[in-house]
Write an enzyme that holds these catalytic residues in place. Structure first.
Site, short mmCIF file in Angstrom:
data_model
loop_
_atom_site.label_atom_id
_atom_site.label_comp_id
_atom_site.label_asym_id
_atom_site.label_seq_id
_atom_site.Cartn_x
_atom_site.Cartn_y
_atom_site.Cartn_z
N THR A 64 27.73 51.88 36.25
CA THR A 64 28.20 52.90 35.61
C THR A 64 29.62 53.37 36.04
OG1 THR A 64 27.45 54.54 37.11
CG2 THR A 64 25.97 53.77 35.22
N LYS A 65 30.15 52.87 37.04
CA LYS A 65 31.34 53.57 37.49
C LYS A 65 32.63 52.95 36.93
CE LYS A 65 29.77 55.69 40.84
NZ LYS A 65 28.40 55.64 40.89
#
Length: 392
Positions: free
Chosen positions: A182-183
């Site tokens: 998700t980064k």
């Protein structure tokens, strides 16, 4: 995008596909030339002299602490508003995490409380750049300089972010980035340790690969000797070339990905302004720029029950959300091992149960962004779902 907007989704294209195929076809997928190239490119992007590719941000924090000789008998101050990995890395190093409260605006480490928690055993401070906004590194850097402490940035959320002349990842003695799915950029799983100190970079490499003096790529190929030394019982933290190739492709598009997250955040700030039950995050300024890894809103006058009811309503309206974070001092292990007698966390406790993170990922198209705005507005304007007498 489908009719449902998830909280997060990776943004991959042809460049990522070709990078992965390049490594698959090369015959070498473990740590090798791709990982080394990723390190050089990432160090150049962040602005540090060295970068060490690892399999997680947790690993980066852990080896940084070990490289600085921090271990049993030492204390490391971390914010309570963070993911468990920040404090767990301190425990893995054999040291004791000391939890501190946060400032109310950006939910980052409170320098005044840090001062009150210092002891003769304090060896380091690990600020977390919450949600993409940088911590107050100036005051923390002064504390570290005055007391001979190490400043290690947990920059998992913050590629790229700036605060005045400071950029995330190049202010502390070392910094740790995350490439989780998700980064801001992703290698699926992965992390990077950045530092200007060549000794720390070398120590991190040794700790990250079983304590070996030479990696496999330098032993298996023709013309390379097989001999190596083991000077410590290290860990298995190295990044594969497969992951590194994906990271290189993502890094090449990092500015574009950041620009898209920023554009989505600006729509939210404009279209959700004026909703009386919601407090929006602060906007960027000329001096302070977020990575917009998260878009955390606060549900005014809410407790955990009301917040979860609001999240469930958004889910039924086709919008995924998350919560960042449940403060560490509320978890049983940290409550028993990292909270000092009589210690309180008034800011974290007042705000934590109000937080909801909205989707803000580059793969969102304009229709998806509009869908989130409409869902939040509709959920906001409906009667309070907790008026059945339940208290949050």
């Amino acid at each position: 995008m489908t009719a449902y907007v998830p909280f997060a989704e990776p943004s991959f294209g042809r460049a990522e596909e070709e990078a992965v195929l390049r490594v698959v076809r090369s015959g070498w997928v473990s740590t090798g030339i791709e990982a080394r190239a990723f390190e050089e490119e990432f160090a150049g992007y962040v602005g540090t002299a060295h970068a060490v590719a690892l399999n997680s941000c947790t690993a980066a924090l852990h080896v940084a602490l070990r490289a600085y000789g921090i271990g049993p008998g030492d204390e490391v101050i971390v914010p309570t508003m963070t993911f468990t990995a920040t404090a767990a890395a301190v425990v893995h190093a054999g040291a004791t995490p000391v939890l501190a409260d946060v400032v109310p605006d950006h939910l980052t480490l409170d320098p005044d409380q840090v001062k009150s928690l210092l002891t003769t055993r304090t060896r380091a401070i690990v600020p977390v750049h919450y949600g993409g906004r940088m911590a107050l590194l100036g005051p923390l850097r002064e504390i570290c300089a005055a007391h001979g402490l190490r400043l290690i940035e947990d920059a998992a959320h913050t590629l790229p972010a700036r605060d005045g002349a400071d950029a995330a990842g190049r202010v502390g003695d070392a910094s740790a980035f995350s490439f989780f799915a998700t980064k801001p950029i992703t290698t699926a799983e992965g992390g990077m340790l950045c530092t200007d100190d060549p000794r720390i970079a070398d120590e991190a490499r040794r700790w990250s690969l079983h304590g070996l003096s030479r990696g496999a790529v330098n032993r298996y190929r023709p013309g390379h000797p097989a001999a190596y030394d083991v000077d410590r019982p290290g860990f298995k933290y190295n990044m594969s070339d497969l992951a590194a190739a994906l990271g290189r492709a993502q890094l090449a598009g990092a500015d574009r990905l950041h620009a898209r997250r920023t554009a989505i955040a600006e729509v939210y700030l404009r279209e959700l302004a004026g909703l009386e039950r919601l407090e929006l995050p602060p906007p960027d300024t000329a001096a302070n720029r977020s990575s917009w890894y998260l878009f955390p809103v606060r549900l005014r006058a809410a407790g955990a029950v009301r917040r979860e009811a609001f999240r469930r309503r958004l889910h039924t309206l086709g919008v995924g959300t998350s919560v960042h974070f449940e403060p560490l001092h509320r978890f049983s292990w940290y409550r028993d091992h990292a909270v000092r007698a009589g210690q309180t966390f008034p800011v974290a406790d007042r705000i934590a149960d109000t937080l909801i993170s909205l989707p803000v990922f580059p793969a969102m198209d304009e229709a998806a962004v509009a869908r989130v705005v409409a869902a939040v507005r509709r959920a906001h304007d409906e009667p309070d779902p907790s008026r059945d007498g339940t208290r949050g």
